[in-house]
Scaffold this motif. Structure first.
Motif, short mmCIF file in Angstrom:
data_model
loop_
_atom_site.label_atom_id
_atom_site.label_comp_id
_atom_site.label_asym_id
_atom_site.label_seq_id
_atom_site.Cartn_x
_atom_site.Cartn_y
_atom_site.Cartn_z
N GLU A 1 -4.08 -7.05 0.63
CA GLU A 1 -5.48 -7.30 0.24
C GLU A 1 -5.91 -8.71 0.62
O GLU A 1 -7.11 -8.99 0.69
N GLY A 2 -4.94 -9.60 0.88
CA GLY A 2 -5.28 -10.95 1.33
C GLY A 2 -6.04 -10.90 2.65
O GLY A 2 -6.95 -11.71 2.90
N VAL A 3 -5.68 -9.94 3.50
CA VAL A 3 -6.38 -9.77 4.78
C VAL A 3 -7.85 -9.43 4.52
O VAL A 3 -8.76 -10.02 5.10
N ASN B 1 -9.56 -9.98 1.87
CA ASN B 1 -10.25 -11.08 1.19
C ASN B 1 -10.83 -12.07 2.19
O ASN B 1 -11.82 -12.75 1.90
N VAL B 2 -10.21 -12.14 3.38
CA VAL B 2 -10.72 -13.07 4.40
C VAL B 2 -11.74 -12.38 5.31
O VAL B 2 -12.83 -12.90 5.55
N SER C 1 -15.47 -12.14 4.71
CA SER C 1 -16.40 -13.25 4.99
C SER C 1 -16.15 -13.93 6.33
O SER C 1 -17.04 -14.61 6.85
N ASP C 2 -14.96 -13.79 6.92
CA ASP C 2 -14.68 -14.41 8.21
C ASP C 2 -13.62 -13.59 8.95
O ASP C 2 -12.42 -13.80 8.77
N MET D 1 -8.97 -14.28 10.35
CA MET D 1 -7.79 -13.44 10.14
C MET D 1 -7.30 -12.84 11.45
O MET D 1 -6.11 -12.68 11.67
N PHE E 1 -12.12 -4.87 -2.34
CA PHE E 1 -12.25 -6.20 -1.73
C PHE E 1 -13.25 -6.27 -0.58
O PHE E 1 -13.55 -7.35 -0.09
N LYS F 1 -17.55 -5.78 -2.71
CA LYS F 1 -17.82 -7.21 -2.60
C LYS F 1 -18.95 -7.50 -1.60
O LYS F 1 -19.79 -8.35 -1.85
N LYS G 1 -1.49 -16.12 14.40
CA LYS G 1 -2.30 -16.89 13.45
C LYS G 1 -1.73 -18.26 13.12
O LYS G 1 -2.47 -19.20 12.86
N TYR H 1 -1.47 -15.89 -6.44
CA TYR H 1 -2.50 -15.39 -5.52
C TYR H 1 -2.88 -13.95 -5.89
O TYR H 1 -4.06 -13.61 -6.00
N ILE I 1 -6.60 -12.80 -7.18
CA ILE I 1 -7.44 -11.88 -6.36
C ILE I 1 -7.69 -10.57 -7.11
O ILE I 1 -8.79 -10.01 -7.05
N ARG J 1 -14.36 -6.02 -11.47
CA ARG J 1 -15.65 -5.58 -10.92
C ARG J 1 -15.64 -4.08 -10.60
O ARG J 1 -16.52 -3.35 -11.02
N GLU K 1 -10.00 -18.66 1.25
CA GLU K 1 -9.65 -17.96 2.50
C GLU K 1 -8.39 -18.55 3.12
O GLU K 1 -7.53 -17.81 3.62
N SER L 1 -5.48 -17.28 1.50
CA SER L 1 -5.20 -15.90 1.90
C SER L 1 -4.36 -15.90 3.17
O SER L 1 -3.41 -15.11 3.30
N ASP M 1 -0.48 -14.60 3.82
CA ASP M 1 -0.03 -13.70 4.89
C ASP M 1 1.21 -14.25 5.56
O ASP M 1 2.15 -13.51 5.87
#
Lengths: 320, 267, 225
Positions: A168-170, A172-173, A176-177, A181, A225, A229, B88, B144, B148, B155, C31, C34, C38
């Motif tokens: 879910e971290g992916v 979360n980014v 918005s951007d 990622m 997410f 959102k 990345k 984290y 999250i 929600r 971010e 996040s 990863d």
């Protein structure tokens, strides 16, 4: 015979029945009758006999296929209608969030939606939240794109960014951007240089997300997410095990649900109805509904026989 | 090794070789037919090795199981390396390495050494003395995930679910007379739609009552709890039905591979 | 050091993630975290690989029972890793997708991992069939409700269910098995799943708070007490 009539009824509804189908069904009926007899007589049945029975019951309709007409239910049709109603060139993200274990159920949905989106000339972005999803995604693209959509250009009409770790971290980014990622696509080409990503910065710029999966991360995480959102329409194609858990999100948080192989078969039938050119292509969902139907009947029979055995067993115990 | 084991093993090897040669010959029009024949035969062998567990635990199943564990761990590591570290992390830290791996360079950010340090600390778990250091990255992961999930679940799985439960109970209501004169059990009829919303509202409420253990389930509360159980039983029944459907699909998928791709019995 | 630092990290990261939802000033930091997450996740994969090596090498060196199969695990692990990290046989070179079908990595994925994983899960079809025969008994009212709902879903999701009740008049279409299955999914199933979802949702939220505030410390192991 109590089991003859449903089986015969099944044959009349399906198409493609052959002599092999009749012989196969006769074997299954005889087997069921034998099982009923053993249940009434309280004879212990080895579990391996039950295994063999289910093997035969699933094998016969695969070897001698019967296909049935499918009609899309509203929960599936909403996904089809959404893709159909979006203007050409809309951006759709297809996320392959599954592994080989779920593939028999989910892959047919992914194939059908991919064909539909490309046939409608939408721009398609592929990604995966599962490492195993990237292997299956690559294979799907290599199987479908060069043969069925030779004029579609990688980077212009579609692009794959593949897999990245982070669950879910992916999401979360990318909500918005996206490029933070996924700075480059699966072939290490920067996203900024690909036309399909022109004027695209985040999931908010997507017209639709369709996620195919059945585990974590998957449909639920996309809803939590990204969909809720960023107010992006999210449609889900999920393994049958997960499908009932998706219903609380429908229709406010999830556009539509394709649940299990039945959901795939319904989407395939709707696709062929509107795009007859795809009738030539494999429709694994519709084909699999033959064995599926027979297996369901056998499982119901198993439960009934098990209860018959239980009932007779109790009566025997009650007798002095 | 027992004599029977040697016979079974020899039989499997012979069958494998025959299948490989026959499959390779049948694919003669394609590129690398014997390689394809080997891969298909090996996939079929592994499929049957796993199925053999249904008879009883045996060396073929153990072989398949252990192979899966090893190959699967390496698969995830490889994907993580190429898709996350190379794409990345490396562009943020070194142009030289980015050029070596042929990935686009990016503006450097030495903050990205932080996850590398935390990652290396995580590997300290393998050491007996420094194992406690792995708690730092673990704390990052746990913190984290908690952060999250806190907002996401609140929600989507609480606020939105509660608001979606407050649905109109009287749909298209034009009076009692109109309701009874148009009464039907049609799936898209007024009564069925109203019934659905009533079941949703009452069902959620009663289901929650069943999960509320701070008060004894007696009287009106007990009745609501009982209705809650029934609703949950229908839910579990539906889940069971879908689970059967899913498991059968997986079996159909494997048998289709055996009959179609390996044996070529169906087109 | 062993306890306080991890608790501090958890509190800082967790709080920042929550604040980043509400404040654009910290959104970027959220971010970045996040992406850090990863990267650490990949090291967790490496940890898994390292642990696998340690366990199986120990088993082989001490010749424990079934040590031969540990050799199989290690061979599978090393071949897959070698094929993937060096992109053996990858036509597109180092920049191309690692799972390219023609590469050795791709081949092993398609002919080893796919059949193994999908067959392992397909075994469940046999076990669920056996359980249907042996375990599902309508012993009381609740179990009967469960079984009836399951029957309707099993029949309603196939053409067989359509055939059985297709003679029903439109005014009774709810009684058609496929429609009944749809209604069950959209109404009682939805209600039950939603009650469960709300319960789990509240559980996750309270557990997250406990973790962030340092009340829940089991993830630290014995020293967390």
């Amino acid at each position: 015979m109590m089991f003859d009539s449903p089986m015969l009824l099944l044959l009349t509804a399906g198409s493609g029945a052959t002599v092999g189908t009749y012989i196969g069904l006769a074997i299954i009926v005889l087997g069921l009758l034998a099982l009923l007899y053993t249940s009434i007589k309280a004879i212990e049945v080895d579990r391996r006999i039950v295994f063999l029975f289910i093997f035969v019951a699933v094998s016969i309709p695969i070897l001698f296929p019967i296909t049935f007409e499918e009609k899309a239910t509203p929960v599936v049709k909403r996904i089809f209608d959404k893709i159909e109603s979006l203007p050409e060139g809309s951006r759709i993200l297809l996320s392959f969030d599954f592994d080989p274990a779920m593939a028999p159920e989910v892959q047919p949905m992914a194939d059908a939606v991919m064909r539909h989106a490309l046939a409608k000339n939408h721009r398609v972005i592929f990604m995966s939240l599962w490492a195993t999803g990237q292997g299956l995604l690559d294979r799907t693209m290599q199987r479908i794109l060069p043969n069925e959509f030779p004029d579609k250009v990688d980077g212009v009409d579609f692009a794959s960014v593949g897999y990245t770790a982070g669950n879910e971290g992916v999401l979360n980014v990318i909500v918005s951007d996206f490029k933070k990622m996924f700075p480059s696509d699966a072939n290490s080409i920067p996203l900024d240089s690909l036309p399909v990503f022109n004027r695209f910065s985040s999931c908010k710029d997507l017209d639709l997300v369709v996620t195919f999966g059945g585990g974590k991360p998957g449909a639920k995480e996309w809803v939590l997410f990204v969909g809720d959102k960023a107010n992006v329409p999210v449609a889900v194609g999920v393994a049958a095990v997960v499908a009932p858990q998706m219903y609380p999100y429908f229709p406010n948080q999830v556009l539509g649900i394709m649940g299990g192989i039945k959901g795939a078969a319904e989407y395939e039938s709707e696709l062929i109805k509107h795009y007859p050119q795809f009738a030539e292509q494999p429709t694994p969902g519709m084909v699999m509904m033959g064995p599926q139907t027979l297996a369901h009947i056998v499982i119901i029979a198993f439960i009934v026989f098990g209860n018959v055995a239980y009932f007779f067993g109790r009566r025997r115990e009650e007798k002095p | 090794m027992k004599k029977t084991s040697v016979i079974i093993l020899s039989g499997v090897v012979i069958l494998f070789l025959v299948s490989w040669l026959v499959k390779g010959a049948s694919l003669s029009g394609e590129e690398n037919p014997y390689l394809q024949g080997f891969l298909t035969t090996f996939a079929a062998f592994l499929t049957l090795a796993v199925f053999s567990f249904l008879y009883r635990d045996n060396p073929f199943y153990k072989f398949a199981e252990h192979l899966f564990v090893g190959a699967s761990a390496a698969y995830w590591m490889t994907l993580g390396f190429w898709q996350t570290l190379v794409k990345k992390l490396i562009p943020k830290l070194s142009d030289g390495l980015a050029n070596f791996f042929e990935v686009p360079t990016e503006e450097h950010s030495y903050w990205y050494f932080l996850p590398v340090i935390l990652g290396l600390l995580l590997l300290m778990r393998l050491s007996k003395k420094g194992g406690w250091l792995s708690r730092w990255p673990l704390a990052f992961i746990v913190g984290y995930t908690a952060g999250i999930n806190f907002v996401g679940y609140l929600r989507s799985d609480f606020v939105k679910q509660v608001s979606s439960t407050f649905v109109p109970l009287l749909i298209d209501w034009q009076g009692v007379g109109h309701f009874f004169s148009n009464f039907s059990l049609a799936i898209d009829g007024q009564f069925v739609m109203m019934l659905a919303n009533v079941v949703i509202f009452v069902g959620v409420l009663c289901g929650l009552v069943y999960f509320f253990f701070s008060k004894e389930h007696t009287g009106l509360f007990g009745t609501a709890s009982r209705v809650g159980i029934w609703i949950l039983m229908i839910t579990f029944g539906a889940s069971f039905g879908y689970t059967v459907m899913g498991r059968i699909s997986l079996l159909v998928g494997r048998l289709t591979f055996l009959f179609k791709d390996w044996l070529g019995l169906i087109s | 050091m062993k306890r306080q630092v991890p608790l501090l990290i958890t509190f800082f990261v967790g709080t920042l993630l929550i604040v980043s939802i509400f404040s654009p000033a910290t959104e970027n930091l959220g971010e970045e975290f996040s992406v850090f997450f990863d990267v650490i996740a990949v090291f967790a994969f490496f940890l898994g690989g390292g642990n696998l090596l340690r366990v199986h090498l120990t088993k082989i060196s001490r010749k424990r029972e079934d040590w031969v199969y540990s050799v199989v695990t290690l061979v599978g692990f090393i071949v897959m890793l070698w094929a993937g990290l060096f992109k053996i046989g990858n036509e597109g070179g180092i920049a191309a997708s690692v799972t390219e079908e023609s590469s050795l990595f791709g081949m092993v994925f398609y002919s080893v991992l796919i059949p193994l994983q999908s067959t392992m899960y397909s075994l469940l079809a046999f076990f669920i069939a056996s359980a249907s025969y042996r375990a599902f008994r309508a012993k009381n009212r609740e179990a009967t409700i469960l079984l009836v709902a399951a029957f309707i879903i099993l029949l309603g999701r196939t053409a067989f269910g359509t055939m059985l009740t297709s003679w029903m008049p439109p005014s009774l279409s709810l009684a058609e098995i496929p429609n009944l299955a749809i209604w069950i999914m959209n109404s009682p199933n939805l209600a039950g799943q939603r009650a469960i979802m709300i319960g789990i949702g509240l559980g996750v939220v309270s557990m997250s708070l406990r973790i962030i505030l340092g009340v829940e410390r089991t993830y630290l192991g014995d020293d967390g007490k």
